[in-house]
Design a protein around this motif. Structure first.
Motif, PDB file in Angstrom:
ATOM      1  N   ALA A 144     100.868 -68.790  14.370  1.00 64.86           N
ATOM      2  CA  ALA A 144     100.304 -68.683  12.915  1.00 64.86           C
ATOM      3  C   ALA A 144     101.470 -68.544  11.758  1.00 64.86           C
ATOM      4  O   ALA A 144     101.292 -69.246  10.727  1.00 64.86           O
ATOM      5  N   PHE A 145     102.101 -67.657  12.309  1.00 64.29           N
ATOM      6  CA  PHE A 145     103.442 -67.344  11.255  1.00 64.29           C
ATOM      7  C   PHE A 145     104.211 -68.881  10.982  1.00 64.29           C
ATOM      8  O   PHE A 145     104.575 -69.053   9.969  1.00 64.29           O
ATOM      9  N   ARG A 146     104.319 -69.595  12.003  1.00 67.79           N
ATOM     10  CA  ARG A 146     105.231 -71.004  12.012  1.00 67.79           C
ATOM     11  C   ARG A 146     104.346 -71.855  10.958  1.00 67.79           C
ATOM     12  O   ARG A 146     104.914 -72.410  10.104  1.00 67.79           O
ATOM     13  N   ILE A 147     103.024 -71.883  11.000  1.00 71.58           N
ATOM     14  CA  ILE A 147     102.220 -72.841  10.109  1.00 71.58           C
ATOM     15  C   ILE A 147     102.401 -72.354   8.865  1.00 71.58           C
ATOM     16  O   ILE A 147     102.544 -73.124   7.773  1.00 71.58           O
ATOM     17  N   ALA A 148     102.309 -71.036   8.435  1.00 73.08           N
ATOM     18  CA  ALA A 148     102.616 -70.629   7.150  1.00 73.08           C
ATOM     19  C   ALA A 148     103.919 -70.828   6.572  1.00 73.08           C
ATOM     20  O   ALA A 148     103.840 -71.178   5.301  1.00 73.08           O
ATOM     21  N   ASP A 149     104.886 -70.437   7.266  1.00 80.85           N
ATOM     22  CA  ASP A 149     106.174 -70.946   6.958  1.00 80.85           C
ATOM     23  C   ASP A 149     106.244 -72.276   6.493  1.00 80.85           C
ATOM     24  O   ASP A 149     106.991 -72.694   5.423  1.00 80.85           O
ATOM     25  N   VAL A 150     105.961 -73.438   7.390  1.00 80.38           N
ATOM     26  CA  VAL A 150     105.987 -74.678   7.354  1.00 80.38           C
ATOM     27  C   VAL A 150     105.262 -75.216   5.985  1.00 80.38           C
ATOM     28  O   VAL A 150     105.617 -75.934   4.903  1.00 80.38           O
ATOM     29  N   VAL A 151     104.008 -74.637   5.705  1.00 83.59           N
ATOM     30  CA  VAL A 151     103.253 -75.141   4.690  1.00 83.59           C
ATOM     31  C   VAL A 151     103.688 -74.689   3.326  1.00 83.59           C
ATOM     32  O   VAL A 151     103.864 -75.548   2.457  1.00 83.59           O
ATOM     33  N   ALA A 152     104.396 -73.560   3.285  1.00 84.71           N
ATOM     34  CA  ALA A 152     104.809 -72.926   2.094  1.00 84.71           C
ATOM     35  C   ALA A 152     106.212 -73.693   1.930  1.00 84.71           C
ATOM     36  O   ALA A 152     106.411 -73.907   0.646  1.00 84.71           O
ATOM     37  N   VAL A 193     103.706 -81.509   8.489  1.00 84.16           N
ATOM     38  CA  VAL A 193     102.576 -80.451   8.530  1.00 84.16           C
ATOM     39  C   VAL A 193     101.912 -80.711   9.777  1.00 84.16           C
ATOM     40  O   VAL A 193     101.406 -79.969  10.412  1.00 84.16           O
ATOM     41  N   ARG A 194     101.466 -81.909   9.688  1.00 91.07           N
ATOM     42  CA  ARG A 194     100.498 -82.309  10.972  1.00 91.07           C
ATOM     43  C   ARG A 194     101.217 -82.086  12.431  1.00 91.07           C
ATOM     44  O   ARG A 194     100.534 -81.539  13.099  1.00 91.07           O
ATOM     45  N   GLY A 195     102.592 -82.211  12.433  1.00 93.77           N
ATOM     46  CA  GLY A 195     103.160 -82.211  13.771  1.00 93.77           C
ATOM     47  C   GLY A 195     103.151 -80.545  13.756  1.00 93.77           C
ATOM     48  O   GLY A 195     103.102 -80.180  15.174  1.00 93.77           O
ATOM     49  N   THR A 196     103.411 -79.766  12.788  1.00 98.44           N
ATOM     50  CA  THR A 196     103.505 -78.379  13.166  1.00 98.44           C
ATOM     51  C   THR A 196     102.088 -77.884  13.640  1.00 98.44           C
ATOM     52  O   THR A 196     102.241 -76.885  14.260  1.00 98.44           O
ATOM     53  N   LEU A 197     101.205 -78.284  12.915  1.00100.95           N
ATOM     54  CA  LEU A 197      99.788 -77.956  13.296  1.00100.95           C
ATOM     55  C   LEU A 197      99.464 -78.257  14.784  1.00100.95           C
ATOM     56  O   LEU A 197      98.975 -77.107  15.675  1.00100.95           O
TER      57      LEU A 197
END
Length: 731
Positions: free
Chosen positions: A510-518, A439-443
């Motif tokens: 932003a879409f990528r962050i939402a997908d990764v967190v879910a 998650v941190r890397g994705t952010l």
């Protein structure tokens, strides 16, 4: 960063630059196939599937073996990959259809890994081939283009495995086995010709046995497939470890006293040494497969010789014991030769007909690979198998992630499933350790991608130029810098690819962050609910069952040959328990390889599996050759054998309890009970019962059983040794 040069720093983290080579190879194929489909054929659908076909087969699939073997595995997986794409395309009609399909595909693909490391290595890539098309838009008419792109990516990746900076071939486990055979052969030859053996040679025997332990072998070298070759290598290693342990026992006795000259025993040891040397040369490809007949002939000659020799007194007891150990070594060498022949594809003598519940040790010889794979599939279809548990965990996590992505209407929802697949480990602890860096890397990557999208706007050439170096960094960073950096660069990389398909703004990040967190949260939740302890939790239970079934088998066999019981199907149950325990240990070892070794476990799990193998081999031999009740005529020897078997069982019972509960107590500090019968006690009984005459031939089964029980007792005593003493475990 250290003061050393950049290349030295990279080599320290990536020995042989294997990750760098792999990343360069995947980047070249992925970008080339994408560019050709997108800009030469102007087909964005084929471009996406060519890109992810390359990534799935090159970066997500980790197939062990030589470059040629990896290429053939990718080619063989292409029809299955096409089936996955077709299923995903058809089931994308609704969220529930796609999720149910994901449940079935997730279980089937993961459970197929029961067949061996190559199938395990292909699993993640095959999952992605279903994940990618199972999301909207529902466009079954594009299936042909999707399959064309997929085929291009996989075929190019297979060619690149061989032609573009190919990975060096991994070491061969059979070379380790060859070294063990050669070491044993030299020690046996020395024992036969010039005893006593020096203490440094004893240390060499122990060191060689340790190198055969799977915990000391890199994952790519472990013989773990369902095929007869890997089964034979694994079984041969168990025989080699027992042979080395018994050779060390004989050598240690020879250090303290010079054995009485016995030409027949010496010839038997020489035959065993020759068999070991022949096996070593054959495993290295320097000679044809060895023959087991010299060992069998020497053992038969010794058995005829020993029953004609009068025994009385301490010297005769020592001679009988040394001869029994040497006979055990010779039979083990014969078994070892058989496994080597199976591993090299040479024919072996057909096994005698046996009851269905008592197959011989080499039941798999000559069986087709499909039959052996089917046998393993059926054997592991139980909730106690880690293969079954992992398949259920992955299937539930991916199906749940697909429902979440569909229910929340996540744009590019397949990234949620890919994240779930990335963070899922075989234990909840392993999953948790991957979530935070992912998650941190994705952010971080999403922030960098947003900046890139703002600065470059709709200038497609910028993304086309940036795509190869960013993909290369994405594939390399996980190895060199950690999972978080890999996720960061991969987030930027996918932005450069998708922006070439359709213009996108900062909202893509932003879409990528939402997908990764879910996807990450779904993976963590399922990991906590379904078998959270992974291989560590199941290994204790599996080894507890194996130890319990093994000692039950020992007592039943001992009771049978001494006239107070019968043999049921306990050997069959022991064999099944051994199969499950070996799979659990393989997963346990891979978790330690992936998540860090940490402190050594308080239990020598491989000693338990060594004991199980020894119970199956010698127990089956005694059951086949010693008639029921054969030793009842000598009640003292029979009683001592039963007492020794029960002492073994009593030693194991606290271990089985501790293994089930997961809390291993320290080894007992009290001195051993001197009243417990040993092999020397039974041999003294045999000498006394013979009264200076040659013993009845049946009495030698008591000697062989006593040697068997003594070797098992040594192994079981070593299971709970402190970590600093574990290096001294026999075998």
């Amino acid at each position: 960063m250290p003061d050393r040069g950049g290349l030295e720093w990279v080599r320290a983290r990536d020995p042989g630059l294997q990750a760098v080579r792999r990343s360069a190879r995947v980047t070249l194929v992925a970008c080339l196939s994408f560019y050709v489909a997108r800009y030469v054929f102007d087909d964005p659908i084929a471009a996406i599937y060519a890109l992810f076909g390359s990534v799935a087969s090159g970066a997500l699939s980790h197939v062990p073996g030589t470059p040629g073997e990896r290429a053939r595995a990718l080619l063989a997986s292409l029809p299955v990959a096409a089936l996955m794409v077709a299923l995903g395309t058809v089931l994308a009609v609704s969220d529930w259809a796609a999720a149910l399909g994901m449940l079935g595909v997730g279980f089937a693909v993961t459970y197929a890994g029961v067949g061996g490391p190559k199938l395990v290595g292909l699993a993640n890539g095959l999952q992605l081939f279903y994940i990618l098309p199972c999301f909207p838009p529902y466009q079954p008419e594009t299936l042909g283009l999707r399959l064309c792109g997929l085929a291009a990516g996989v075929l190019l990746m297979a060619a690149a495995e061989v032609c573009v900076w190919p990975q060096p071939s991994p070491g061969r486990y059979q070379d380790r086995l060859a070294d063990a055979c050669e070491t044993a052969g030299r020690a046996l030859q020395s024992l036969a010709l010039e005893p006593p053996v020096a203490s440094e040679r004893l240390d060499r025997l122990l060191e060689t046995a340790q190198r055969l332990r799977m915990s000391h072998v890199p994952q790519d070298e472990r013989p773990a497939s369902a095929g007869s070759r890997d089964r034979a290598l694994s079984q041969g290693a168990a025989y080699a470890r027992h042979l080395l342990a018994q050779t060390g026992q004989l050598a240690e006795d020879a250090v303290h006293r010079t054995p009485a000259p016995d030409p027949v025993r010496s010839r038997m040891l020489l035959a065993s040494a020759t068999a070991c040397h022949s096996a070593a040369r054959a495993l290295r490809g320097e000679a044809p497969p060895p023959l087991g007949t010299p060992c069998a002939a020497a053992a038969a000659a010794f058995e005829e010789h020993r029953v004609r020799r009068p025994v009385a007194g301490a010297s005769s007891a020592t001679t009988v014991r040394d001869g029994a150990i040497a006979l055990d070594i010779t039979y083990t060498a014969s078994f070892l030769v058989t496994t080597v022949r199976i591993a090299l594809g040479a024919p072996v003598s057909p096994a005698p007909a046996r009851p269905a519940g008592r197959p011989g040790p080499f039941w798999y010889a000559g069986q087709p690979a499909t039959a052996l794979y089917g046998h393993r599939l059926r054997a592991h279809l139980t909730p106690r198998s880690v293969y079954f548990q992992n398949a259920v965990r992955i299937a539930l996590a991916l199906a749940a992630a697909r429902l979440v992505a569909g229910g929340l209407d996540l744009s590019h929802g397949f990234w949620a499933l890919l994240t779930t697949l990335t963070v899922m480990r075989t234990s909840a602890a392993g999953t948790r350790t991957t979530v935070v860096p992912a998650v941190r890397g994705t952010l971080v990557g999403a922030g960098a991608a947003a900046v890139l999208l703002i600065l470059a706007g709709e200038h497609t050439p910028v993304y086309a130029v940036a795509m190869p170096p960013v993909f290369f960094l994405a594939f390399t960073a996980s190895t060199l810098l950690g999972l978080g950096w890999g996720q960061a660069f991969f987030t930027v990389a996918v932005a450069t690819a998708f922006t070439q398909i359709a213009p996108a703004g900062p909202e893509l990040a932003a879409f990528r962050i939402a997908d990764v967190v879910a996807g990450a949260l779904t993976g963590v939740l399922v990991g906590l609910l379904a078998w959270p302890r992974g291989g560590t939790g199941e290994l204790g239970r599996a080894c507890s069952r194996l130890l319990d079934q093994s000692t039950r088998a020992v007592t039943e066999i001992t009771d049978c040959i001494t006239g107070t019981g019968t043999i049921g199907d306990v050997l069959h149950r022991t064999r099944l328990a051994q199969l499950i325990a070996e799979a659990s240990y393989a997963q346990f070892a891979s978790e330690r390889d992936t998540d860090g070794a940490g402190p050594p476990p308080p239990t020598d799990f491989q000693a338990i599996m060594l004991a199980g193998n020894r119970v199956l081999t010698m127990g089956q031999t005694l059951a086949d050759h010693c008639p029921p009740g054969a030793l009842a005529a000598w009640p003292l020897s029979a009683a001592h054998l039963r007492d020794a078997a029960r002492h073994l069982r009593l030693t194991a019972l606290p271990l089985t309890y501790d293994l089930r509960s997961g809390s291993m107590r320290p080894p007992p500090v009290e001195p051993p009970d001197r009243s417990v019968p040993t092999d020397r006690t039974v041999i003294a009984d045999v000498c006394a019962a013979s009264g200076g005459r040659a013993p009845d031939p049946l009495l030698y089964y008591a000697v062989d059983a006593a040697i068997w029980l003594a070797s098992l007792q040594r192994v079981v005593n070593a299971i709970r040794r402190p970590a600093e003493d574990r290096a001294a475990v026999p075998g």
